[in-house]
Design an enzyme around this catalytic site. Sequence first.
Site, PDB file in Angstrom:
ATOM      1  N   ASP A   1       0.807  -1.221   0.000  1.00 20.22           N
ATOM      2  CA  ASP A   1       0.000   0.000   0.000  1.00 20.22           C
ATOM      3  C   ASP A   1       0.842   1.274   0.000  1.00 20.22           C
ATOM      4  OD1 ASP A   1      -2.428  -1.281  -0.291  1.00 20.22           O
ATOM      5  OD2 ASP A   1      -2.533  -1.739   1.839  1.00 20.22           O
TER       6      ASP A   1
ATOM      7  N   ASP B   1      -6.593  -5.563  -4.197  1.00 19.93           N
ATOM      8  CA  ASP B   1      -6.448  -4.144  -3.840  1.00 19.93           C
ATOM      9  C   ASP B   1      -5.235  -3.511  -4.516  1.00 19.93           C
ATOM     10  OD1 ASP B   1      -7.468  -6.022  -1.957  1.00 19.93           O
ATOM     11  OD2 ASP B   1      -7.634  -4.495  -0.415  1.00 19.93           O
TER      12      ASP B   1
END
Length: 374
Positions: free
Chosen positions: A91, A153
């Site tokens: 991320d 994601d």
Amino acid sequence: MNQKAWQAEAWEKIVKKVEKTSERIQDRFPHASVAGVYQLEPASWWTAGFWPGLLWLIYRDTKDDRLRSYAQSCESQLDQVILDYERLDHDIGFMWTLTSVARYKLLGEASAKRKGLLAANLLSARFNNKGNYIRAWNPWSPGEDNSGLAIIDCMMNLPLLFWATQESCDPRYKHIAEAHANMVLQHFIRPDGSVNHIVRFDPSTGEQLEVIGGQGYAPNSAWSRGTAWALYGLTLAYQYMKDDQYLDAAKRVAHFFIANLPDDYVPHWDFRLPEQIANPRDSSAAACAASGLLLLSRMVSVEEQALYRNSAEKIIYSLYKHYGTWDLEAEEGLLLHGTSHFPEQRNVDVPLIYGDYYFAEAIAQLNGHTELFW
Ligand code: GLY
């Protein structure tokens, strides 16, 4: 009220609320709002980019220097995270795209570009070239081996790599993003347009070992935010690469998402649940998908545009009218009814900072800001 009027009104309400909320949150890192108050996380948490990203969206419009200085201070606090190897994960893309890359795109500052490129290097280093995937996480507990895990994601982390190639004229970043996106087409996107959340590979051979349900109900269910990550991420991959495979897959995922929306156009946390399982909404999935649909509507032929644009507008209008907190003075979040992690019962039915970010981004797109930080 005509269409443009509600869009302008929504933006005004977002600005007013964030201006107020920023007096308390300042340069910290909100994630989920509990009983009206945003809970704060450390700078290393994956959501650390969304609050500064929201501040940058508003700064772009208002030039409010107070918001700019909070956003820059958030970015400076991420400097310590660069050295925190155990807690870094894929991320990096979300975190530095909405801080350094956003600052670079808005202000053109060299230090922002350098940090963005440094982050892109760290993200690239997570690539496993046997399985062609970017490793999702480091161990959550001592001894845990999750070196074979990739998650949907990550499609939203790839723009950092595409951007790094554009800025550095070095194609290595783009090669890694492309290899990961091609792996996603093969291992994550199902024929009906729904998606897997987690796939485990053998990190030594690259062989697929299993599909894991993750934040969805089951391995073969359809987690709505994961579907939104795929929809938007594939569309962005197409925007950068102009490879029709990504556009076709983005459309397939979009059709699945749109076809499975309930009457108010805001999905439940999973599209495919047994009846006895609780089924709260996830407004963050709606907001992310809607912003992605607006981009998708600009990538397709003229004849196809209306389907994606109209679907996005219906979702955004419903969020604005039925999920917005405009009349709840004491609520810090912008959108009610987000679901962060239903299987672990974490932050269910609350405002989520990424829902707020994507909602503001979608409204900004409707109001003509088609340039994105991604
Ligand atoms: N990327 C983690 C989530 O969507 O909750």
